[in-house]
Design a protein around this motif. Structure first.
Motif, PDB file in Angstrom:
ATOM      1  N   ARG A   1       0.825  -1.213   0.000  1.00  0.00           N
ATOM      2  CA  ARG A   1       0.000   0.000   0.000  1.00  0.00           C
ATOM      3  C   ARG A   1       0.859   1.264   0.000  1.00  0.00           C
ATOM      4  O   ARG A   1       0.612   2.200  -0.751  1.00  0.00           O
ATOM      5  CB  ARG A   1      -0.943   0.033   1.209  1.00  0.00           C
ATOM      6  CG  ARG A   1      -2.118  -0.903   1.091  1.00  0.00           C
ATOM      7  CD  ARG A   1      -3.061  -0.786   2.298  1.00  0.00           C
ATOM      8  NE  ARG A   1      -3.629   0.542   2.462  1.00  0.00           N
ATOM      9  CZ  ARG A   1      -4.609   1.063   1.723  1.00  0.00           C
ATOM     10  NH1 ARG A   1      -5.127   0.356   0.739  1.00  0.00           N
ATOM     11  NH2 ARG A   1      -5.078   2.272   1.953  1.00  0.00           N
ATOM     12  N   GLN A   2       1.877   1.278   0.844  1.00  0.00           N
ATOM     13  CA  GLN A   2       2.715   2.480   0.909  1.00  0.00           C
ATOM     14  C   GLN A   2       3.534   2.626  -0.362  1.00  0.00           C
ATOM     15  O   GLN A   2       3.797   3.719  -0.820  1.00  0.00           O
ATOM     16  CB  GLN A   2       3.588   2.492   2.168  1.00  0.00           C
ATOM     17  CG  GLN A   2       4.692   1.469   2.231  1.00  0.00           C
ATOM     18  CD  GLN A   2       5.963   1.884   1.524  1.00  0.00           C
ATOM     19  OE1 GLN A   2       6.338   3.047   1.509  1.00  0.00           O
ATOM     20  NE2 GLN A   2       6.625   0.922   0.908  1.00  0.00           N
ATOM     21  N   SER A   3       3.926   1.525  -0.978  1.00  0.00           N
ATOM     22  CA  SER A   3       4.689   1.573  -2.227  1.00  0.00           C
ATOM     23  C   SER A   3       3.878   2.204  -3.352  1.00  0.00           C
ATOM     24  O   SER A   3       4.397   3.022  -4.119  1.00  0.00           O
ATOM     25  CB  SER A   3       5.139   0.163  -2.636  1.00  0.00           C
ATOM     26  OG  SER A   3       5.827   0.191  -3.864  1.00  0.00           O
ATOM     27  N   ALA A   4       2.624   1.832  -3.447  1.00  0.00           N
ATOM     28  CA  ALA A   4       1.770   2.288  -4.554  1.00  0.00           C
ATOM     29  C   ALA A   4       1.656   3.810  -4.624  1.00  0.00           C
ATOM     30  O   ALA A   4       1.420   4.367  -5.696  1.00  0.00           O
ATOM     31  CB  ALA A   4       0.378   1.671  -4.423  1.00  0.00           C
ATOM     32  N   VAL A   5       1.866   4.478  -3.517  1.00  0.00           N
ATOM     33  CA  VAL A   5       1.709   5.930  -3.470  1.00  0.00           C
ATOM     34  C   VAL A   5       2.787   6.650  -4.282  1.00  0.00           C
ATOM     35  O   VAL A   5       2.543   7.735  -4.808  1.00  0.00           O
ATOM     36  CB  VAL A   5       1.688   6.420  -2.003  1.00  0.00           C
ATOM     37  CG1 VAL A   5       1.748   7.929  -1.907  1.00  0.00           C
ATOM     38  CG2 VAL A   5       0.450   5.883  -1.306  1.00  0.00           C
TER      39      VAL A   5
END
Length: 173
Positions: free
Chosen positions: A151-155
């Motif tokens: 989730r944090q990567s997708a940002v």
């Protein structure tokens, strides 16, 4: 707001020290060339400067604390853009300068990061470089660590290989 667990703070400290140590050597390469690096010439300046990796890891830990261990992607994107605007000279990658400025100006993060590199998204290592404290935070629940790392990567790094790298680092941490 949740208080960050000690392992996550320890991971953050290790990340920051390693980041600053490594940047000293990258600085030699930038300023003096490969010969000085190969000769292991010590840097003259006594200051250890941390980079965008630590800046973004600090944002991630604050996000986890406020989100009780979960990443709210919209809020995280805004926070990354705010941190960038506060100090643009931490070594951000070329594409991140554009993306974070535009997120800060109100453009939707998902459209920006998914459009990078002809629609493939960034597969750089920034999401992996900041994620270790998240892995330490969720050390007792690897499924959650993997989910939140992605989730944090997708940002900022939309490409699946960037997410896989972030997940690998989180699980290792």
């Amino acid at each position: 707001m949740t208080v960050a667990p000690v392992p996550a703070l320890d991971s953050l400290a290790g990340l920051a020290f390693g980041d600053a140590f490594g940047d000293r050597w990258f600085g030699i390469l930038r300023r003096e060339g490969a010969e000085a690096l190969e000769a292991r010439t010590l840097p003259d300046e006594p200051v250890w400067r941390w980079t965008d990796d630590t800046a973004q890891a600090l944002v991630l830990v604050r996000e986890l604390a406020e989100g009780e261990g979960a990443v709210d992607q919209d809020r995280f994107a805004r926070r990354l853009a705010e941190e960038y605007a506060a100090d643009t000279h931490r070594g951000y990658g070329a594409s991140m300068h554009d993306v974070l400025r535009r997120i800060g100006a109100g453009e939707p993060w998902h459209a920006l990061v998914s459009a990078q590199f002809e629609g493939m998204g960034s597969w750089g290592n920034g999401a992996a470089m900041r994620v270790a404290p998240l892995g330490a935070w969720h050390a007792a629940d690897l499924d959650t660590a993997m989910e939140q790392a992605a989730r944090q990567s997708a940002v900022s790094h939309h490409h699946p290989e960037a997410a896989a790298g972030a997940v690998a680092v989180a699980v290792a941490a």
